[in-house]
Design a protein around this motif. Structure first.
Motif, PDB file in Angstrom:
ATOM      1  N   VAL A   1       0.833  -1.208   0.000  1.00 39.72           N
ATOM      2  CA  VAL A   1       0.000   0.000   0.000  1.00 39.72           C
ATOM      3  C   VAL A   1       0.868   1.258   0.000  1.00 39.72           C
ATOM      4  N   SER A   2       1.942   1.248   0.784  1.00 38.34           N
ATOM      5  CA  SER A   2       2.829   2.413   0.840  1.00 38.34           C
ATOM      6  C   SER A   2       3.497   2.656  -0.514  1.00 38.34           C
ATOM      7  N   VAL A   3       3.752   1.575  -1.254  1.00 36.97           N
ATOM      8  CA  VAL A   3       4.322   1.713  -2.595  1.00 36.97           C
ATOM      9  C   VAL A   3       3.353   2.447  -3.510  1.00 36.97           C
ATOM     10  N   GLY A   4       2.070   2.070  -3.431  1.00 36.19           N
ATOM     11  CA  GLY A   4       1.057   2.735  -4.251  1.00 36.19           C
ATOM     12  C   GLY A   4       0.960   4.220  -3.957  1.00 36.19           C
ATOM     13  N   ILE A   5       1.016   4.585  -2.671  1.00 35.55           N
ATOM     14  CA  ILE A   5       0.917   5.996  -2.274  1.00 35.55           C
ATOM     15  C   ILE A   5       2.147   6.774  -2.747  1.00 35.55           C
ATOM     16  N   PHE A   6       3.323   6.205  -2.495  1.00 33.91           N
ATOM     17  CA  PHE A   6       4.571   6.870  -2.883  1.00 33.91           C
ATOM     18  C   PHE A   6       4.684   6.995  -4.399  1.00 33.91           C
ATOM     19  N   SER A   7       4.144   6.018  -5.136  1.00 34.29           N
ATOM     20  CA  SER A   7       4.280   6.005  -6.591  1.00 34.29           C
ATOM     21  C   SER A   7       3.606   7.202  -7.248  1.00 34.29           C
ATOM     22  N   ILE A   8       2.590   7.769  -6.584  1.00 35.98           N
ATOM     23  CA  ILE A   8       1.930   8.948  -7.156  1.00 35.98           C
ATOM     24  C   ILE A   8       2.892  10.131  -7.174  1.00 35.98           C
ATOM     25  N   GLY A   9       3.637  10.302  -6.081  1.00 40.74           N
ATOM     26  CA  GLY A   9       4.631  11.375  -6.049  1.00 40.74           C
ATOM     27  C   GLY A   9       5.707  11.172  -7.095  1.00 40.74           C
ATOM     28  N   VAL A  10       6.134   9.918  -7.280  1.00 39.00           N
ATOM     29  CA  VAL A  10       7.130   9.616  -8.308  1.00 39.00           C
ATOM     30  C   VAL A  10       6.556   9.877  -9.697  1.00 39.00           C
ATOM     31  N   ALA A  11       5.275   9.572  -9.869  1.00 40.01           N
ATOM     32  CA  ALA A  11       4.624   9.843 -11.163  1.00 40.01           C
ATOM     33  C   ALA A  11       4.632  11.338 -11.467  1.00 40.01           C
ATOM     34  N   PHE A  12       4.416  12.167 -10.442  1.00 35.72           N
ATOM     35  CA  PHE A  12       4.500  13.616 -10.626  1.00 35.72           C
ATOM     36  C   PHE A  12       5.919  14.023 -11.028  1.00 35.72           C
ATOM     37  N   SER A  13       6.913  13.402 -10.403  1.00 38.11           N
ATOM     38  CA  SER A  13       8.304  13.706 -10.740  1.00 38.11           C
ATOM     39  C   SER A  13       8.558  13.450 -12.220  1.00 38.11           C
ATOM     40  N   GLU A  14       8.151  12.277 -12.674  1.00 32.25           N
ATOM     41  CA  GLU A  14       8.411  11.897 -14.057  1.00 32.25           C
ATOM     42  C   GLU A  14       7.589  12.728 -15.030  1.00 32.25           C
ATOM     43  N   ALA A  15       6.422  13.178 -14.573  1.00 29.24           N
ATOM     44  CA  ALA A  15       5.628  14.063 -15.422  1.00 29.24           C
ATOM     45  C   ALA A  15       6.337  15.393 -15.631  1.00 29.24           C
ATOM     46  N   ILE A  16       6.902  15.922 -14.555  1.00 29.14           N
ATOM     47  CA  ILE A  16       7.619  17.199 -14.645  1.00 29.14           C
ATOM     48  C   ILE A  16       8.873  17.053 -15.501  1.00 29.14           C
ATOM     49  N   TRP A  17       9.496  15.865 -15.456  1.00 31.48           N
ATOM     50  CA  TRP A  17      10.697  15.637 -16.277  1.00 31.48           C
ATOM     51  C   TRP A  17      10.383  15.547 -17.762  1.00 31.48           C
ATOM     52  N   THR A  18       9.097  15.619 -18.111  1.00 28.13           N
ATOM     53  CA  THR A  18       8.702  15.609 -19.519  1.00 28.13           C
ATOM     54  C   THR A  18       9.442  16.682 -20.314  1.00 28.13           C
ATOM     55  N   VAL A  19       9.586  17.854 -19.718  1.00 27.23           N
ATOM     56  CA  VAL A  19      10.230  18.975 -20.414  1.00 27.23           C
ATOM     57  C   VAL A  19      11.678  18.645 -20.732  1.00 27.23           C
TER      58      VAL A  19
ATOM     59  N   ALA B   1      15.936  17.377 -13.547  1.00 22.99           N
ATOM     60  CA  ALA B   1      15.385  17.977 -14.762  1.00 22.99           C
ATOM     61  C   ALA B   1      16.453  18.730 -15.541  1.00 22.99           C
ATOM     62  N   VAL B   2      17.356  19.396 -14.818  1.00 27.17           N
ATOM     63  CA  VAL B   2      18.409  20.163 -15.480  1.00 27.17           C
ATOM     64  C   VAL B   2      19.593  19.264 -15.840  1.00 27.17           C
ATOM     65  N   SER B   3      19.956  18.351 -14.956  1.00 28.60           N
ATOM     66  CA  SER B   3      21.121  17.500 -15.232  1.00 28.60           C
ATOM     67  C   SER B   3      20.848  16.483 -16.335  1.00 28.60           C
ATOM     68  N   ASN B   4      19.566  16.163 -16.590  1.00 30.70           N
ATOM     69  CA  ASN B   4      19.227  15.287 -17.713  1.00 30.70           C
ATOM     70  C   ASN B   4      19.797  15.829 -19.018  1.00 30.70           C
ATOM     71  N   ILE B   5      19.739  17.150 -19.167  1.00 27.90           N
ATOM     72  CA  ILE B   5      20.232  17.797 -20.382  1.00 27.90           C
ATOM     73  C   ILE B   5      21.727  17.521 -20.546  1.00 27.90           C
ATOM     74  N   ILE B   6      22.480  17.698 -19.462  1.00 24.77           N
ATOM     75  CA  ILE B   6      23.925  17.485 -19.502  1.00 24.77           C
ATOM     76  C   ILE B   6      24.241  16.011 -19.749  1.00 24.77           C
ATOM     77  N   GLY B   7      23.435  15.132 -19.160  1.00 24.58           N
ATOM     78  CA  GLY B   7      23.646  13.703 -19.356  1.00 24.58           C
ATOM     79  C   GLY B   7      23.536  13.298 -20.818  1.00 24.58           C
ATOM     80  N   TYR B   8      22.539  13.840 -21.508  1.00 23.31           N
ATOM     81  CA  TYR B   8      22.374  13.511 -22.930  1.00 23.31           C
ATOM     82  C   TYR B   8      23.475  14.148 -23.775  1.00 23.31           C
ATOM     83  N   TYR B   9      24.009  15.271 -23.317  1.00 30.37           N
ATOM     84  CA  TYR B   9      25.141  15.870 -24.022  1.00 30.37           C
ATOM     85  C   TYR B   9      26.339  14.910 -23.987  1.00 30.37           C
ATOM     86  N   PHE B  10      26.644  14.373 -22.801  1.00 26.18           N
ATOM     87  CA  PHE B  10      27.770  13.451 -22.682  1.00 26.18           C
ATOM     88  C   PHE B  10      27.521  12.160 -23.464  1.00 26.18           C
TER      89      PHE B  10
END
Length: 416
Positions: free
Chosen positions: A230-248, A325-334
């Motif tokens: 159950v705690s995994v299900g609750i926490f997963s919503i916050g992680v889903a928000f994280s990944e949604a924001i990383w869309t950019v 979100a910002v370091s993803n850009i640098i990661g793809y550069y490397f």
């Protein structure tokens, strides 16, 4: 960097974000926190398998698409997808119910085969087709869920996986027609030299990605062990928000990567990376601000009463969300310039912190502890990547602030 391509990619990813959250809201209300926890664990397993599959079907497919013919690299990708898609889920079957293991095998094979075709489009700089298929994966998945739940009347959580299997299968058939009709089957071969290059590049990129995934998802498994599904299900919503924001940042990174692997001008690549940094920093900060202004009761109303902690989870995760979100850009550069060692080092640093701290913090603090661990891990690994990037270029504060000209251009694209 092609501004229209960036904007269209962002729009497609934003549409995926909306569709994905619609699916999250539906699944939490339909199957509750326990059902969402089951989905989260199975999808986490699928993601782990995809890292092994992506040795041939991921970045290596995109990187070598401009260097070799499709019929010289696709056979490796298809064969590897089938082998990995069957073997690793069988290993995982010792930890999950048999019915979910069967779903996992089919999902693994089909998703890997589809990924090979889609990533080939990226390497050919056909970002339009890549965007189309990533959006269709969400749309068709939702359509099949509606058919299976409300017409066929399968209302258990199994319907989620059956719909996803149907979606992957349909899109693989369509994309295969588009890819293979341009291939000369007489040229299909298994060159040891090409296979070696695919594997060498692929395992290095996937090692970094896999380690970063563990940083993102290891808390799921610690929470399941110490606090229950159950705690995994609750926490997963916050992680889903994280990944949604990383869309950019992922949208910008994708276009940047496709551009860098087809460009030999290092100064131009660095400048394009800094432009992407500025856009990612601004828009991610804006999205985080909006989400933190939304009342906690609103999240509970949307996702169900079990998810009243969602705003608190997002708050604790927000520093790490912005850093990634910002370091993803640098990661793809490397990755684009084939400098992969730093990506592995930064992921290992974050992972070591996550593993050590999880044994002490999650048993005491539960979901809050998982949030703090994830956020600190993201910041540590991102800081290392920033340090390495600014060793090869000068640091300026305006790297993270859009100029008036860039803001005007961005606004014109949006209003158009």
């Amino acid at each position: 960097m092609k501004q229209n391509t960036i904007f269209k990619t962002f729009v497609s990813r934003f549409l995926i974000l909306i569709l994905n959250f619609g699916l999250v809201i539906y699944s939490t209300n339909m199957w509750g926190s326990e059902g969402k926890g089951v989905i989260s664990i199975v999808i986490a397993d699928l993601t782990i398998i995809s890292f092994f599959a992506n040795i041939f079907v991921g970045s290596s497919m995109s990187y070598f698409a401009s260097k070799y013919k499709a019929e010289e690299i696709l056979p490796f990708a298809y064969l590897w997808s089938i082998l990995v898609g069957i073997l690793i889920p069988v290993i995982f079957s010792f930890n999950h119910a048999l019915e979910y293991s069967n779903y996992l095998i089919i999902l693994s094979v089909l998703s890997s085969l589809l990924a090979a075709n889609v990533n080939l489009f990226v390497g050919q700089q056909n970002i339009k087709m890549f965007n189309l298929y990533t959006v269709l994966q969400q749309i068709i998945h939702i359509v099949f869920i509606v058919i299976i739940v409300y017409i066929i009347k399968i209302t258990s959580v199994n319907s989620y996986f059956i719909a996803q299997i149907s979606c992957f299968g349909l899109l693989f058939l369509i994309s295969s027609y588009q890819v293979l009709r341009r291939c000369d089957f007489k040229n299909i071969s298994f060159s040891r030299q090409i296979g070696s290059k695919l594997f060498d590049y692929g395992w290095k990129t996937q090692l970094s990605a896999f380690l970063q995934f563990l940083n993102n998802r290891l808390s799921f498994y610690f929470l399941e062990y110490f606090k229950g599904i159950v705690s995994v299900g609750i926490f997963s919503i916050g992680v889903a928000f994280s990944e949604a924001i990383w869309t950019v940042s992922r949208s910008l990174s994708l276009v940047l990567y496709a551009d860098i692997v087809n460009n030999t001008n290092s100064n131009e690549a660095i400048e394009k990376t800094k432009i992407s940094l500025r856009i990612s920093f601004l828009i991610t900060s804006l999205f985080l601000g909006i989400m933190l202004l939304i009342p906690a009761n609103f999240y509970a109303m949307i996702f169900g009463k079990d998810f009243h902690q969602t705003k608190e989870i997002v708050l604790f995760l927000s520093p790490g969300i912005l850093a990634i979100a910002v370091s993803n850009i640098i990661g793809y550069y490397f990755a684009g310039i084939n400098k992969l060692r730093i990506l592995n080092v930064k992921a290992i640093v974050g992972l070591i912190f996550t593993i050590i701290s999880s044994f002490y913090i999650i048993p005491k603090w539960g979901i809050r502890g998982a949030c703090v661990i994830s956020s600190v891990s993201y910041c540590l690994s991102s800081a290392l990547l920033f340090w390495r990037f600014y060793q090869i270029t000068e640091f300026h504060i305006h790297d993270f602030i859009l100029s008036k000209k860039e803001v005007d251009l961005l606004l014109r694209k949006v209003f158009r």
